[in-house]
Write a protein that holds these residues in place. Structure first.
Motif, PDB file in Angstrom:
ATOM      1  N   ARG A   1       0.875  -1.175   0.000  1.00  0.00           N
ATOM      2  CA  ARG A   1       0.000   0.000   0.000  1.00  0.00           C
ATOM      3  C   ARG A   1       0.904   1.214   0.000  1.00  0.00           C
ATOM      4  NH1 ARG A   1      -5.013   1.659  -1.482  1.00  0.00           N
ATOM      5  NH2 ARG A   1      -5.864   3.266  -0.084  1.00  0.00           N
ATOM      6  N   ILE A   2       0.622   2.171  -0.862  1.00  0.00           N
ATOM      7  CA  ILE A   2       1.469   3.351  -1.006  1.00  0.00           C
ATOM      8  C   ILE A   2       0.692   4.606  -0.610  1.00  0.00           C
ATOM      9  CG2 ILE A   2       2.662   4.852  -2.645  1.00  0.00           C
ATOM     10  CD1 ILE A   2       3.396   2.453  -4.258  1.00  0.00           C
ATOM     11  N   THR A   3       1.320   5.449   0.183  1.00  0.00           N
ATOM     12  CA  THR A   3       0.829   6.807   0.413  1.00  0.00           C
ATOM     13  C   THR A   3       1.778   7.750  -0.307  1.00  0.00           C
ATOM     14  OG1 THR A   3      -0.058   6.223   2.584  1.00  0.00           O
ATOM     15  CG2 THR A   3       0.270   8.560   2.133  1.00  0.00           C
ATOM     16  N   ALA A   4       1.235   8.586  -1.178  1.00  0.00           N
ATOM     17  CA  ALA A   4       2.071   9.458  -2.001  1.00  0.00           C
ATOM     18  C   ALA A   4       1.745  10.919  -1.755  1.00  0.00           C
ATOM     19  CB  ALA A   4       1.876   9.127  -3.476  1.00  0.00           C
TER      20      ALA A   4
ATOM     21  N   LYS B   1      10.324   4.474   2.991  1.00  0.00           N
ATOM     22  CA  LYS B   1      10.021   5.810   2.471  1.00  0.00           C
ATOM     23  C   LYS B   1      11.087   6.209   1.460  1.00  0.00           C
ATOM     24  CE  LYS B   1       8.223   8.944   5.132  1.00  0.00           C
ATOM     25  NZ  LYS B   1       7.998  10.010   6.147  1.00  0.00           N
ATOM     26  N   LEU B   2      10.647   6.764   0.339  1.00  0.00           N
ATOM     27  CA  LEU B   2      11.583   7.237  -0.673  1.00  0.00           C
ATOM     28  C   LEU B   2      11.076   8.513  -1.299  1.00  0.00           C
ATOM     29  CD1 LEU B   2      11.024   5.414  -3.997  1.00  0.00           C
ATOM     30  CD2 LEU B   2      10.086   4.386  -1.947  1.00  0.00           C
ATOM     31  N   PHE B   3      12.020   9.294  -1.825  1.00  0.00           N
ATOM     32  CA  PHE B   3      11.720  10.558  -2.486  1.00  0.00           C
ATOM     33  C   PHE B   3      12.248  10.506  -3.913  1.00  0.00           C
ATOM     34  CE2 PHE B   3      11.459  11.554   1.929  1.00  0.00           C
ATOM     35  CZ  PHE B   3      10.590  12.635   2.049  1.00  0.00           C
ATOM     36  N   VAL B   4      11.407  10.862  -4.850  1.00  0.00           N
ATOM     37  CA  VAL B   4      11.786  10.899  -6.260  1.00  0.00           C
ATOM     38  C   VAL B   4      11.722  12.355  -6.735  1.00  0.00           C
ATOM     39  CG1 VAL B   4      11.198  10.149  -8.591  1.00  0.00           C
ATOM     40  CG2 VAL B   4      10.904   8.578  -6.664  1.00  0.00           C
ATOM     41  N   HIS B   5      12.751  12.758  -7.468  1.00  0.00           N
ATOM     42  CA  HIS B   5      12.800  14.125  -7.999  1.00  0.00           C
ATOM     43  C   HIS B   5      13.197  14.066  -9.468  1.00  0.00           C
ATOM     44  CE1 HIS B   5      14.677  18.428  -7.970  1.00  0.00           C
ATOM     45  NE2 HIS B   5      13.447  18.425  -8.461  1.00  0.00           N
ATOM     46  N   ALA B   6      12.358  14.607 -10.323  1.00  0.00           N
ATOM     47  CA  ALA B   6      12.659  14.677 -11.749  1.00  0.00           C
ATOM     48  C   ALA B   6      12.571  16.129 -12.191  1.00  0.00           C
ATOM     49  CB  ALA B   6      11.674  13.827 -12.550  1.00  0.00           C
ATOM     50  N   SER B   7      13.585  16.589 -12.906  1.00  0.00           N
ATOM     51  CA  SER B   7      13.582  17.973 -13.376  1.00  0.00           C
ATOM     52  C   SER B   7      14.078  18.034 -14.810  1.00  0.00           C
ATOM     53  CB  SER B   7      14.449  18.861 -12.477  1.00  0.00           C
ATOM     54  OG  SER B   7      15.786  18.411 -12.469  1.00  0.00           O
ATOM     55  N   ALA B   8      13.294  18.661 -15.653  1.00  0.00           N
ATOM     56  CA  ALA B   8      13.656  18.913 -17.052  1.00  0.00           C
ATOM     57  C   ALA B   8      12.885  20.162 -17.446  1.00  0.00           C
ATOM     58  CB  ALA B   8      13.320  17.718 -17.929  1.00  0.00           C
ATOM     59  N   ALA B   9      12.014  20.054 -18.457  1.00  0.00           N
ATOM     60  CA  ALA B   9      11.166  21.195 -18.802  1.00  0.00           C
ATOM     61  C   ALA B   9      10.203  21.497 -17.652  1.00  0.00           C
ATOM     62  CB  ALA B   9      10.396  20.903 -20.081  1.00  0.00           C
ATOM     63  N   LYS B  10       9.765  20.414 -16.956  1.00  0.00           N
ATOM     64  CA  LYS B  10       8.925  20.554 -15.782  1.00  0.00           C
ATOM     65  C   LYS B  10       9.614  19.857 -14.617  1.00  0.00           C
ATOM     66  CE  LYS B  10       4.532  20.827 -18.272  1.00  0.00           C
ATOM     67  NZ  LYS B  10       3.167  20.252 -18.424  1.00  0.00           N
ATOM     68  N   SER B  11       9.158  20.196 -13.415  1.00  0.00           N
ATOM     69  CA  SER B  11       9.777  19.614 -12.222  1.00  0.00           C
ATOM     70  C   SER B  11       8.724  18.880 -11.404  1.00  0.00           C
ATOM     71  CB  SER B  11      10.423  20.720 -11.379  1.00  0.00           C
ATOM     72  OG  SER B  11      10.966  20.196 -10.193  1.00  0.00           O
ATOM     73  N   ALA B  12       9.102  17.709 -10.883  1.00  0.00           N
ATOM     74  CA  ALA B  12       8.185  16.936 -10.045  1.00  0.00           C
ATOM     75  C   ALA B  12       8.953  16.330  -8.885  1.00  0.00           C
ATOM     76  CB  ALA B  12       7.514  15.839 -10.863  1.00  0.00           C
TER      77      ALA B  12
ATOM     78  N   ILE C   1       8.189  13.626  -5.600  1.00  0.00           N
ATOM     79  CA  ILE C   1       7.217  12.654  -5.134  1.00  0.00           C
ATOM     80  C   ILE C   1       7.758  11.961  -3.896  1.00  0.00           C
ATOM     81  CG2 ILE C   1       5.835  10.641  -5.772  1.00  0.00           C
ATOM     82  CD1 ILE C   1       6.758  11.383  -8.745  1.00  0.00           C
ATOM     83  N   GLU C   2       6.959  11.907  -2.855  1.00  0.00           N
ATOM     84  CA  GLU C   2       7.293  11.156  -1.639  1.00  0.00           C
ATOM     85  C   GLU C   2       6.408   9.916  -1.589  1.00  0.00           C
ATOM     86  OE1 GLU C   2       6.404  11.399   3.132  1.00  0.00           O
ATOM     87  OE2 GLU C   2       6.468  13.267   1.977  1.00  0.00           O
ATOM     88  N   LEU C   3       7.012   8.751  -1.466  1.00  0.00           N
ATOM     89  CA  LEU C   3       6.265   7.498  -1.371  1.00  0.00           C
ATOM     90  C   LEU C   3       6.560   6.824  -0.042  1.00  0.00           C
ATOM     91  CD1 LEU C   3       6.889   5.979  -4.939  1.00  0.00           C
ATOM     92  CD2 LEU C   3       4.940   7.355  -4.181  1.00  0.00           C
ATOM     93  N   GLU C   4       5.510   6.377   0.632  1.00  0.00           N
ATOM     94  CA  GLU C   4       5.673   5.633   1.878  1.00  0.00           C
ATOM     95  C   GLU C   4       4.915   4.319   1.760  1.00  0.00           C
ATOM     96  OE1 GLU C   4       5.442   6.258   6.732  1.00  0.00           O
ATOM     97  OE2 GLU C   4       4.856   7.886   5.368  1.00  0.00           O
ATOM     98  N   TYR C   5       5.608   3.196   2.071  1.00  0.00           N
ATOM     99  CA  TYR C   5       5.036   1.867   1.902  1.00  0.00           C
ATOM    100  C   TYR C   5       4.479   1.334   3.227  1.00  0.00           C
ATOM    101  CZ  TYR C   5       7.520   1.383  -2.613  1.00  0.00           C
ATOM    102  OH  TYR C   5       7.975   1.534  -3.894  1.00  0.00           O
TER     103      TYR C   5
END
Length: 264
Positions: free
Chosen positions: A52-55, A224-235, A237-241
């Motif tokens: 189960r993921i909380t984002a 828990k993990l954090f994802v960061h993507a940056s290019a033309a747009k930036s996002a 995301i924090e995921l907790e299992y």
């Protein structure tokens, strides 16, 4: 997918930056081949995985949160059922090694495409193997092992591509369009602390940071993990299992209703 889900009216949470993941500081780092063996030994072997993921998401300065059920069949499929509130599904995702499918139940639309479209959209390298490894906290290597070097970096063992060193010596105009990769691991268990992939021309970056792991049977799985993507747009995301389960066969139902329209 995240932009679509984030448009749902859900409880908004402030995005918190990842805390320090350093547990036990390393005093030396093994040579690349030895470090790779330890990283691979720390991988979690599995046939099935579910959680189960909380984002929490921060996309173009818009924060939101939602929950999802995740199911993974090794090297075959990644399935997500997304439910922002009251357990009512609003979206479903099916990812295979050669295709991506997504249905949005709110507006009755669907997407069906391949990784070429996704690479163009995100302006970064992505494939099934990479997504699967990131979700499980396992090692993903973009290049052959002989293209990596190892060193000690602030108490962590760092495995990085040779290209990274060469690029630092070049001027901006001389930098080709090339992708580099860096992998940091913890000294005590060699689980991945952070993985980063970066293009220098154009500048675009993808990183994932694991801030905590949880024991499951004889293995350590992400908590828990954090994802960061940056290019033309930036996002970001924090995921907790939670509710982790391994090696129990599960259904991965996915069908596109006849009355759904292609996503524009």
């Amino acid at each position: 997918i995240l932009l679509s889900v984030s448009s749902c009216k859900t409880k908004k949470l402030a995005f918190q930056p990842p805390p320090d993941t350093l547990n036990t500081a390393a005093t030396s780092c093994p040579v690349p081949d030895s470090l790779l063996k330890r990283l691979r030994a720390a991988n979690t072997p599995f046939e099935w995985f579910s959680a189960r993921i909380t984002a929490n998401t921060d996309i173009e300065k818009k924060t939101n949160s939602f929950s999802a059920n995740l199911r993974v069949r090794r090297d075959s499929a990644i399935w997500l059922s997304i439910s922002p509130a009251l357990g009512i599904e609003v979206a479903r995702v099916f990812i295979s090694p050669d295709s991506l499918k997504f249905i949005n139940r709110i507006d009755g639309t669907f997407f069906r495409g391949d990784y070429k479209y996704l690479k163009e959209l995100l302006q970064t390298e992505v494939n099934f193997e990479m997504i699967q490894a990131v979700l499980l906290g396992n090692l993903y290597m973009h290049y052959n092992h002989e293209q990596y070097v190892s060193e000690l970096d602030k108490g962590l063992c760092l495995l990085s591509t040779l290209r990274k060193r060469k690029i630092k010596k070049e001027t901006e105009l001389a930098i080709p369009e090339i992708l580099t990769q860096e992998i940091w691991c913890l000294a005590d268990n060699h689980k991945i602390s952070r993985m980063e992939m970066q293009d220098y021309r154009p500048v675009r970056k993808f990183s994932v940071e694991y801030t905590s792991y949880q024991p499951y049977e004889d293995y350590l799985l992400p908590e828990k993990l954090f994802v960061h993507a940056s290019a033309a747009k930036s996002a970001r995301i924090e995921l907790e299992y939670s509710r982790l389960q391994m090696n129990k066969p599960l259904n991965l139902p996915f069908s596109i209703p006849d009355n759904y329209e292609p996503m524009r």
